[in-house]
Structure formats: structure tokens, C-alpha cells
Design a protein around this motif. Sequence first.
Motif, PDB file in Angstrom:
ATOM      1  N   ASP A 185       7.564 -21.895  -1.136  1.00  0.00           N
ATOM      2  CA  ASP A 185       6.822 -22.755  -0.223  1.00  0.00           C
ATOM      3  C   ASP A 185       5.330 -22.708  -0.504  1.00  0.00           C
ATOM      4  OD1 ASP A 185       9.206 -23.324   1.139  1.00  0.00           O
ATOM      5  OD2 ASP A 185       8.967 -21.569   2.433  1.00  0.00           O
ATOM      6  N   ASP A 186       4.883 -21.578  -1.031  1.00  0.00           N
ATOM      7  CA  ASP A 186       3.444 -21.382  -1.179  1.00  0.00           C
ATOM      8  C   ASP A 186       3.189 -20.349  -2.262  1.00  0.00           C
ATOM      9  OD1 ASP A 186       0.782 -21.730  -0.647  1.00  0.00           O
ATOM     10  OD2 ASP A 186       0.735 -20.435   1.117  1.00  0.00           O
ATOM     11  N   VAL A 187       2.051 -20.476  -2.954  1.00  0.00           N
ATOM     12  CA  VAL A 187       1.602 -19.488  -3.928  1.00  0.00           C
ATOM     13  C   VAL A 187       0.161 -19.139  -3.583  1.00  0.00           C
ATOM     14  CG1 VAL A 187       1.214 -18.945  -6.357  1.00  0.00           C
ATOM     15  CG2 VAL A 187       3.080 -20.493  -5.708  1.00  0.00           C
ATOM     16  N   VAL A 188      -0.114 -17.850  -3.411  1.00  0.00           N
ATOM     17  CA  VAL A 188      -1.436 -17.399  -2.992  1.00  0.00           C
ATOM     18  C   VAL A 188      -1.943 -16.346  -3.980  1.00  0.00           C
ATOM     19  CG1 VAL A 188      -2.751 -16.203  -1.206  1.00  0.00           C
ATOM     20  CG2 VAL A 188      -0.971 -17.841  -0.564  1.00  0.00           C
ATOM     21  N   PHE A 189      -3.177 -16.539  -4.471  1.00  0.00           N
ATOM     22  CA  PHE A 189      -3.819 -15.501  -5.273  1.00  0.00           C
ATOM     23  C   PHE A 189      -4.372 -14.454  -4.307  1.00  0.00           C
ATOM     24  CE2 PHE A 189      -3.383 -18.803  -8.328  1.00  0.00           C
ATOM     25  CZ  PHE A 189      -3.268 -18.149  -9.551  1.00  0.00           C
ATOM     26  N   ALA A 190      -3.613 -13.385  -4.135  1.00  0.00           N
ATOM     27  CA  ALA A 190      -3.955 -12.378  -3.138  1.00  0.00           C
ATOM     28  C   ALA A 190      -5.107 -11.501  -3.591  1.00  0.00           C
ATOM     29  CB  ALA A 190      -2.729 -11.517  -2.838  1.00  0.00           C
ATOM     30  N   SER A 191      -5.284 -11.383  -4.896  1.00  0.00           N
ATOM     31  CA  SER A 191      -6.462 -10.698  -5.424  1.00  0.00           C
ATOM     32  C   SER A 191      -6.809 -11.319  -6.766  1.00  0.00           C
ATOM     33  CB  SER A 191      -6.209  -9.188  -5.578  1.00  0.00           C
ATOM     34  OG  SER A 191      -5.276  -8.932  -6.608  1.00  0.00           O
ATOM     35  N   GLY A 192      -8.114 -11.327  -7.093  1.00  0.00           N
ATOM     36  CA  GLY A 192      -8.565 -11.950  -8.326  1.00  0.00           C
ATOM     37  C   GLY A 192      -8.638 -13.461  -8.218  1.00  0.00           C
ATOM     38  N   GLU A 193      -9.058 -14.076  -9.309  1.00  0.00           N
ATOM     39  CA  GLU A 193      -9.222 -15.530  -9.369  1.00  0.00           C
ATOM     40  C   GLU A 193      -8.316 -16.125 -10.441  1.00  0.00           C
ATOM     41  OE1 GLU A 193     -11.000 -17.223  -7.283  1.00  0.00           O
ATOM     42  OE2 GLU A 193     -11.796 -15.445  -6.265  1.00  0.00           O
ATOM     43  N   PHE A 213       5.840  -4.225  -6.407  1.00  0.00           N
ATOM     44  CA  PHE A 213       6.245  -5.514  -5.843  1.00  0.00           C
ATOM     45  C   PHE A 213       7.711  -5.804  -6.150  1.00  0.00           C
ATOM     46  CE2 PHE A 213       1.618  -6.467  -5.713  1.00  0.00           C
ATOM     47  CZ  PHE A 213       1.554  -6.870  -4.391  1.00  0.00           C
ATOM     48  N   ARG A 214       8.190  -5.355  -7.305  1.00  0.00           N
ATOM     49  CA  ARG A 214       9.601  -5.565  -7.618  1.00  0.00           C
ATOM     50  C   ARG A 214      10.486  -4.846  -6.599  1.00  0.00           C
ATOM     51  NH1 ARG A 214      13.099  -3.888 -13.020  1.00  0.00           N
ATOM     52  NH2 ARG A 214      14.567  -5.633 -12.910  1.00  0.00           N
ATOM     53  N   ARG A 215      10.104  -3.615  -6.256  1.00  0.00           N
ATOM     54  CA  ARG A 215      10.863  -2.884  -5.233  1.00  0.00           C
ATOM     55  C   ARG A 215      10.778  -3.579  -3.885  1.00  0.00           C
ATOM     56  NH1 ARG A 215       8.863   1.490  -8.292  1.00  0.00           N
ATOM     57  NH2 ARG A 215       7.033   1.750  -6.963  1.00  0.00           N
ATOM     58  N   LEU A 216       9.613  -4.111  -3.561  1.00  0.00           N
ATOM     59  CA  LEU A 216       9.454  -4.823  -2.295  1.00  0.00           C
ATOM     60  C   LEU A 216      10.385  -6.031  -2.233  1.00  0.00           C
ATOM     61  CD1 LEU A 216       6.207  -5.556  -0.390  1.00  0.00           C
ATOM     62  CD2 LEU A 216       7.692  -7.475  -0.959  1.00  0.00           C
ATOM     63  N   ILE A 217      10.467  -6.789  -3.319  1.00  0.00           N
ATOM     64  CA  ILE A 217      11.348  -7.961  -3.341  1.00  0.00           C
ATOM     65  C   ILE A 217      12.805  -7.532  -3.231  1.00  0.00           C
ATOM     66  CG2 ILE A 217      12.141  -9.899  -4.755  1.00  0.00           C
ATOM     67  CD1 ILE A 217       9.265 -10.055  -5.868  1.00  0.00           C
ATOM     68  N   SER A 218      13.166  -6.429  -3.905  1.00  0.00           N
ATOM     69  CA  SER A 218      14.559  -5.970  -3.853  1.00  0.00           C
ATOM     70  C   SER A 218      14.966  -5.573  -2.436  1.00  0.00           C
ATOM     71  CB  SER A 218      14.757  -4.787  -4.803  1.00  0.00           C
ATOM     72  OG  SER A 218      14.127  -3.622  -4.316  1.00  0.00           O
ATOM     73  N   LYS A 219      13.992  -5.170  -1.623  1.00  0.00           N
ATOM     74  CA  LYS A 219      14.252  -4.801  -0.235  1.00  0.00           C
ATOM     75  C   LYS A 219      14.064  -5.983   0.719  1.00  0.00           C
ATOM     76  CE  LYS A 219      12.836  -0.002  -0.991  1.00  0.00           C
ATOM     77  NZ  LYS A 219      11.819   1.045  -0.687  1.00  0.00           N
ATOM     78  N   ARG A 220      13.939  -7.187   0.133  1.00  0.00           N
ATOM     79  CA  ARG A 220      13.740  -8.411   0.908  1.00  0.00           C
ATOM     80  C   ARG A 220      12.481  -8.311   1.767  1.00  0.00           C
ATOM     81  NH1 ARG A 220      18.257 -11.797   0.896  1.00  0.00           N
ATOM     82  NH2 ARG A 220      19.942 -10.942  -0.380  1.00  0.00           N
ATOM     83  N   GLY A 221      11.411  -7.855   1.126  1.00  0.00           N
ATOM     84  CA  GLY A 221      10.151  -7.662   1.818  1.00  0.00           C
ATOM     85  C   GLY A 221       9.558  -8.954   2.338  1.00  0.00           C
ATOM     86  N   THR A 222       8.846  -8.862   3.439  1.00  0.00           N
ATOM     87  CA  THR A 222       8.230 -10.014   4.079  1.00  0.00           C
ATOM     88  C   THR A 222       6.802 -10.189   3.592  1.00  0.00           C
ATOM     89  OG1 THR A 222       7.349  -8.737   5.924  1.00  0.00           O
ATOM     90  CG2 THR A 222       9.612  -9.591   6.133  1.00  0.00           C
ATOM     91  N   GLU A 245       0.570  -5.407   3.469  1.00  0.00           N
ATOM     92  CA  GLU A 245       0.393  -3.959   3.611  1.00  0.00           C
ATOM     93  C   GLU A 245       0.335  -3.277   2.246  1.00  0.00           C
ATOM     94  OE1 GLU A 245       3.436  -2.412   6.103  1.00  0.00           O
ATOM     95  OE2 GLU A 245       2.769  -3.513   7.896  1.00  0.00           O
ATOM     96  N   LEU A 246       1.184  -3.730   1.317  1.00  0.00           N
ATOM     97  CA  LEU A 246       1.160  -3.154  -0.025  1.00  0.00           C
ATOM     98  C   LEU A 246      -0.171  -3.433  -0.714  1.00  0.00           C
ATOM     99  CD1 LEU A 246       2.574  -1.646  -2.274  1.00  0.00           C
ATOM    100  CD2 LEU A 246       3.721  -3.785  -2.931  1.00  0.00           C
ATOM    101  N   LEU A 247      -0.650  -4.654  -0.577  1.00  0.00           N
ATOM    102  CA  LEU A 247      -1.968  -4.986  -1.146  1.00  0.00           C
ATOM    103  C   LEU A 247      -3.057  -4.110  -0.546  1.00  0.00           C
ATOM    104  CD1 LEU A 247      -1.757  -8.874  -1.265  1.00  0.00           C
ATOM    105  CD2 LEU A 247      -2.135  -7.377  -3.228  1.00  0.00           C
ATOM    106  N   GLY A 248      -2.966  -3.860   0.754  1.00  0.00           N
ATOM    107  CA  GLY A 248      -3.943  -3.001   1.407  1.00  0.00           C
ATOM    108  C   GLY A 248      -3.922  -1.589   0.855  1.00  0.00           C
ATOM    109  N   SER A 249      -2.736  -1.112   0.483  1.00  0.00           N
ATOM    110  CA  SER A 249      -2.645   0.235  -0.082  1.00  0.00           C
ATOM    111  C   SER A 249      -3.306   0.295  -1.450  1.00  0.00           C
ATOM    112  CB  SER A 249      -1.179   0.679  -0.186  1.00  0.00           C
ATOM    113  OG  SER A 249      -0.500  -0.020  -1.215  1.00  0.00           O
ATOM    114  N   PHE A 250      -3.250  -0.812  -2.201  1.00  0.00           N
ATOM    115  CA  PHE A 250      -3.946  -0.854  -3.485  1.00  0.00           C
ATOM    116  C   PHE A 250      -5.464  -0.824  -3.279  1.00  0.00           C
ATOM    117  CE2 PHE A 250      -0.125  -3.469  -5.026  1.00  0.00           C
ATOM    118  CZ  PHE A 250       0.544  -2.336  -5.465  1.00  0.00           C
ATOM    119  N   ALA A 251      -5.911  -1.549  -2.269  1.00  0.00           N
ATOM    120  CA  ALA A 251      -7.350  -1.593  -1.994  1.00  0.00           C
ATOM    121  C   ALA A 251      -7.875  -0.216  -1.596  1.00  0.00           C
ATOM    122  CB  ALA A 251      -7.647  -2.603  -0.888  1.00  0.00           C
ATOM    123  N   ALA A 252      -7.033   0.545  -0.887  1.00  0.00           N
ATOM    124  CA  ALA A 252      -7.442   1.882  -0.477  1.00  0.00           C
ATOM    125  C   ALA A 252      -7.500   2.846  -1.658  1.00  0.00           C
ATOM    126  CB  ALA A 252      -6.471   2.416   0.573  1.00  0.00           C
TER     127      ALA A 252
END
Length: 417
Positions: free
Chosen positions: A347-355, A386-395, A401-408
Motif C-alpha cells: 500500500d505504501d513505501v516509506v524511506f524510514a531513514s536516509g534519502e 527486519f527479516r525476523r520482524l517480517i517472519s513474525k508478521r510484524g506491524t 520500534e526497531l528503527l528506534g533501537s537502531f537510532a539508539a
Amino acid sequence: MDTTVDTPGLVVVGASLAGLRAVQSARRSGYEGPITLVGAEAHLPYDRPPLSKAYLGDQGEPDYFVTEEELADLNVTLRLGQTATGLDTSRKLVLLGDERLPYARLIIATGAHPRTLPSLPILPGVVTLRTLDDAQDLRTRLTPDTNVVVIGAGFIGAEIASSASGRGANVTVLEAAPVPLVRAVGDVVGAAISTLHARHGVRMVCEARIVGLVGETHVTGVTLDTGETIPADVVVVGIGAAPATEWLRESGLELHERDGGIVCDEFLRTSDEDVFAAGDAVHWPNGALDATMRLENWTNAADQGTRAGANAVAPREQQRPYETVPYFWSDWYGHRIQFVGGAADADDVVFASGEPEGDQFVALFRRGERVIGVATLNEPRKIMKFRRLISKRGTWEDAQELLGSFAAAPDTSVPAI
């Protein structure tokens, strides 16, 4: 003369990554019967992805997965340089020309072969890249200041363009679509990563329509419908691959109506319960993404071959379904592109980090509240999380939250080249 070998057992047709993993998996599963590995090429199973990358760039030698001694230790009969020409499922025979090779269980791992452009004349200098022999031939042609035209801006075409450019060739990439790689990574990410060509001195022409080749004894140019003729000492056709299943057309196995691929169930069984399949030619229902798909990548070939080998030698009640979150990577101009999941129907593609036109990004693909795919450029330590997140049907919220952990904890890694 019709020669039939008398000892049925497990036969694997396709001495590829998928075929080799199937053999190894069958032995690990405890199978002690005869195994025969049949391959059309004269070479032992080798790693294909480097053919368009490091090997084509004149770095190193072919990477063979296994030696003849190691196969002998597995008690495998090796039949290289022999092409399967047909399959008789009623009598359980693989046809190798005049020879008939019997099997109790069969695994088909014949992969895919490069598509060609039938409208173009066959001229010396027009080549494809699929096998080690193809790569050895192409590598000798790529010298400094050679004019190279690559037809097709998919991953193989882009890797060839990158390798040729790295060897000092003058490279032009021609793509029929308005945006490359739409089926693989969608139009947004396809457009973003394709900027790497121009940023590294390679010309790319989208919506290119080829009307002819120039040359009599050897190709010298490619003519477009705009009237432009692009100089070419070498033309590489990289417009994708088709399942190598011509030899199965009279077998009675169910083949996909669109591309002739092998239709399998979730256990990698074909329409014949004693015939399994793995690798680039297989359509199967992937429960991890709730979709039927056919994948052409290294990871799937290895994992699918492993599951097919285990299932083929197991009783039916012990066979396990094959599910996977797709993963593939590609190296262009010193940059690593990685993708997990799927891009279709996002439905959507978002550049969550970077350009999009930067040297590092993470792009998320969303369907409803679920993250179904992630593309990264030069973010090698993030992609598997992210592969593990998708395998767990992540929202979508899980992804944030995962992106936030990278930022930290900033990722200071460099791309794996």
C-alpha cells in the motif's frame, strides 16, 4: 540404443546449489540408499552470483561448493555433462538421451536459463551470462575502453554493468520499462537504486526500444527507435531468466501456465508424489507471506534444496512445509543492496531513514498494518533484523520500534563488498 541403468534410488537432476543442498540434506536426514546427481554442465556445483560480480571483475577464481572427493564421501554418483531430455513418471525414468535412469524419488533442480531477444539477429559479440563458461567468455571481452551495451537493467544487468565499468569499459544500460526492477523492489525503490548508474558514469536509457543491431561479422552497435545507434563491441542480454523445464513438457507434471515453471505444494511435491522440485523453476505456496511465488535467488535455492532433500527421503507424514521470508542481495559499484520480504501489493513505501538518492537508506513496504518488505542500501547489519520482524508478521508500529533501537545504537558498519 536404449540403455537402462538398473538401480533406482534418489536421483537429483541439476548439479546446482539447490541440487547439491538436496543431496547433502538427504544424507543428513539418514538416507543410505543410492544417490545420483545429474548436471548438464561439465563443472562441479559452483557459486553463480559472483559470476556477474567479483569473477567478472577479474577478482579470483570460480568458487566451487564441493570437491569430487567430498561427493564421493557422500556416496554420490556424479553424472556431469549430461542433459536430461525427458521424464517418464509412469515408469519412473529420467531420460538422458538414449539412456534411461530409474529413480524411486526424484528431485528436479534444473533452475532457469537466460531469456533471449528472438527479434534480434545472432551476431558474434552478443552474449548472455548464466554459466561459468559464459562468464569466462565475457571476462575476456571486457577490456578498457570496450563499448559495452547491457540490455536489461535488472539485477544481473546492473551487476554486469558495474563489473564492466570497473574494468574500464564504456557502458550503456538499456531498459524497456519506465523504471527498472519494479517486480523485485517496486517502482519507488527501483528508481532510487537505479540512480547509482549515472552516479558512477554509466548511462542508462529507460523505455528503450531496440530496432536492430549493426554489424555483419561482429556486432558494432545497437539501434534504438529514436534513430540513435549506440556503439557496441559487446552486447550483453540480461532480460531475466525462464524456468528450464522444456524437458518436462511431455512428463505429465503440472507446469505453470504463464512461464512453464514447476507447480509444487507447500512440501515441494510436484503433481507426482514421488517427484519433488527446488530452486529457480518452482512455484509454491509460501505460508510466510501467504502468497504463491517463484523466486530466483541464492538463499531460496539453498534453503529450498535443503527442504526438498529432506522431504524426498522422508515418509509422507514426516515431510515439512517450506516457508521463507525471501532475502536477496546485489552489489553495484561498491554498494550493497539488500531486500527481504515482498514488494507486490504494498500500500505504501516509506524511506524510514536516509534519502532515495543517498548512499544509505532503509525503505519499508507496508500492506495494511503489516510490514511486508524492507529494502536497504549499505545497511548490512539491519536487514536480518527486519527479516525476523517480517517472519513474525510484524506491524508498522513494530518496525518503528526497531528503527528506534537502531537510532539508539548507531550502525557504524561499512557495506560488505
